[in-house]
Design an enzyme around this catalytic site. Structure first.
Site, PDB file in Angstrom:
ATOM      1  CE  LYS A  78      -4.524   0.617   0.072  1.00  0.00           C
ATOM      2  NZ  LYS A  78      -5.500  -0.215  -0.636  1.00  0.00           N
ATOM      3  N   GLY A 174     -21.769   5.440   3.183  1.00  0.00           N
ATOM      4  CA  GLY A 174     -20.782   5.918   2.227  1.00  0.00           C
ATOM      5  C   GLY A 174     -21.242   5.674   0.799  1.00  0.00           C
ATOM      6  CG  HIS A 177     -16.129   6.379  -7.716  1.00  0.00           C
ATOM      7  ND1 HIS A 177     -16.892   7.101  -8.591  1.00  0.00           N
ATOM      8  CD2 HIS A 177     -15.002   7.108  -7.525  1.00  0.00           C
ATOM      9  CE1 HIS A 177     -16.268   8.212  -8.929  1.00  0.00           C
ATOM     10  NE2 HIS A 177     -15.111   8.242  -8.283  1.00  0.00           N
ATOM     11  CB  VAL A 178     -17.160   1.041  -3.874  1.00  0.00           C
ATOM     12  CG1 VAL A 178     -17.634  -0.336  -3.428  1.00  0.00           C
ATOM     13  CG2 VAL A 178     -15.834   0.924  -4.608  1.00  0.00           C
ATOM     14  N   GLY A 179     -19.765   2.537  -3.070  1.00  0.00           N
ATOM     15  CA  GLY A 179     -21.007   2.535  -2.309  1.00  0.00           C
ATOM     16  C   GLY A 179     -22.226   2.816  -3.165  1.00  0.00           C
TER      17      GLY A 179
END
Length: 339
Positions: A78, A174, A177-179
């Site tokens: 990361k 949230g 983009h994903v949520g």
């Protein structure tokens, strides 16, 4: 710093400082037993350097576990770029970060994460080939959401006896983009949506397009629902919040949802089924890893379908052993990574 590395079993920690561009970057490489470390790059402000380093280390460890249980030939890493108060040239900053990655000779491959975009990855790609999630490669968010949706079905079946989500109350915390992509899929199958986000515009969009019920961010965890789907930043499940949960299961996209492993044990004791975050949210990693290797979309989609199967196996082991799915997932990943 070394104590943190030893606790996480981290292989290496790389720091870079480039005053000319304002770059202050950290790359944590957790484990490369299965292949080069792959993990996103965060571009966020941090209260201090130690917080940034700690975040990078924890996230890198999670990426190793995620890759191992996703069946990928990748290690975990990361990157964190500490966002300055002001930057004159964002493109130059990310190009400098690309040179840092190139100096590692392929041990780390970067991708988008919180605060970064495909445009940033394009800048990095000017300096190194060890990058994915570029404009050409595509945003992995939709694939993360697909995996989480499949994982929610597996979780509903394990906890509620059916994978039919119609009428289930799902609280999505949230709407990034994903949520939001996840909320769209849940709406399509008739789930009742409860949503929260710090961006009031995103909440209003979900209300108008998906018929969602808005809930204040601070109240979502205490709102009764069948499944809570955290899709924001990590640490949402901690000593203060876990006792307030009023759900049957937690299954969402957020990395590092648990403040500590003991939180999962407390949820288990309360009868709340927990989907290990790095298992259910591995769709994005699967996409960027296989896309970087040149795999076709059908092959990627086929690999993505294994998320549901892996979760089902973990839930079965957890039930048999009378322990949290989080403990089971950790043990399985560590067996792969460390023997």
């Amino acid at each position: 710093m070394f104590a943190m590395m030893e606790t996480a079993r981290l292989e290496a920690l790389h720091l870079a400082n480039d005053p000319a561009t304002g770059l202050k970057a950290i790359i944590a490489i957790h484990n490369t037993r299965l292949g080069p470390a792959l993990g996103g790059c965060r571009y966020l402000a941090y209260p201090d350097d130690e917080s940034a380093i700690r975040d990078a280390i924890r996230l890198a460890q999670g990426m190793s576990y995620k890759a191992a249980l996703a069946g990928l030939e990748q290690g975990g890493g990361k990157a964190v770029i500490i966002r300055p108060a002001h930057v004159d040239n964002r493109a130059a900053l990310f190009e400098a970060f690309g040179r840092m990655i190139e100096s590692l000779n392929g041990r780390y491959i970067t991708a988008v994460d919180s605060g970064t975009s495909s445009a940033d990855m394009d800048c990095i790609a000017q300096q190194t080939g060890h990058v994915t999630s570029t404009t050409a490669a595509g945003d992995p968010s939709s694939h993360t959401a697909l995996g989480v949706f499949a994982g929610i079905r597996a979780t509903a079946h394990a906890r509620l006896g059916s994978d039919d989500l119609e009428g289930l109350r799902v609280a999505v915390q949230g709407l990034g983009h994903v949520g939001y992509a996840l909320a769209e899929q849940l709406h399509a199958v008739g789930a009742e949506l409860l949503v929260s986000d710090l961006d009031a515009g995103r909440v209003q969009l979900a209300v108008e397009q998906l018929g969602a019920q808005p809930v204040a961010s601070g109240a979502l965890l205490t709102t009764p629902c069948d499944i809570l789907a955290p899709c924001g930043l990590g640490g949402i499940l901690n000593a203060q919040t876990v006792g307030q949960l009023r759900c049957a299961a937690v299954a969402g996209a957020t990395n590092n949802q648990l403040a500590s492993a003991e939180i999962a044990d407390e949820m288990e004791a309360r009868g709340i089924l927990y989907a290990p975050d790095y298992v259910i949210n591995s769709g994005g990693l699967i996409y960027v890893a296989l896309k970087h290797k040149g795999e076709t979309l059908p092959a990627i989609t086929a690999h993505l379908s294994q998320i549901r199967q892996r979760l089902t196996e973990i839930y079965a082991h957890a039930q048999a052993d009378k322990r949290s799915p989080a403990r089971v997932a950790d043990a399985l990943a560590e067996r792969i990574l460390f023997g």
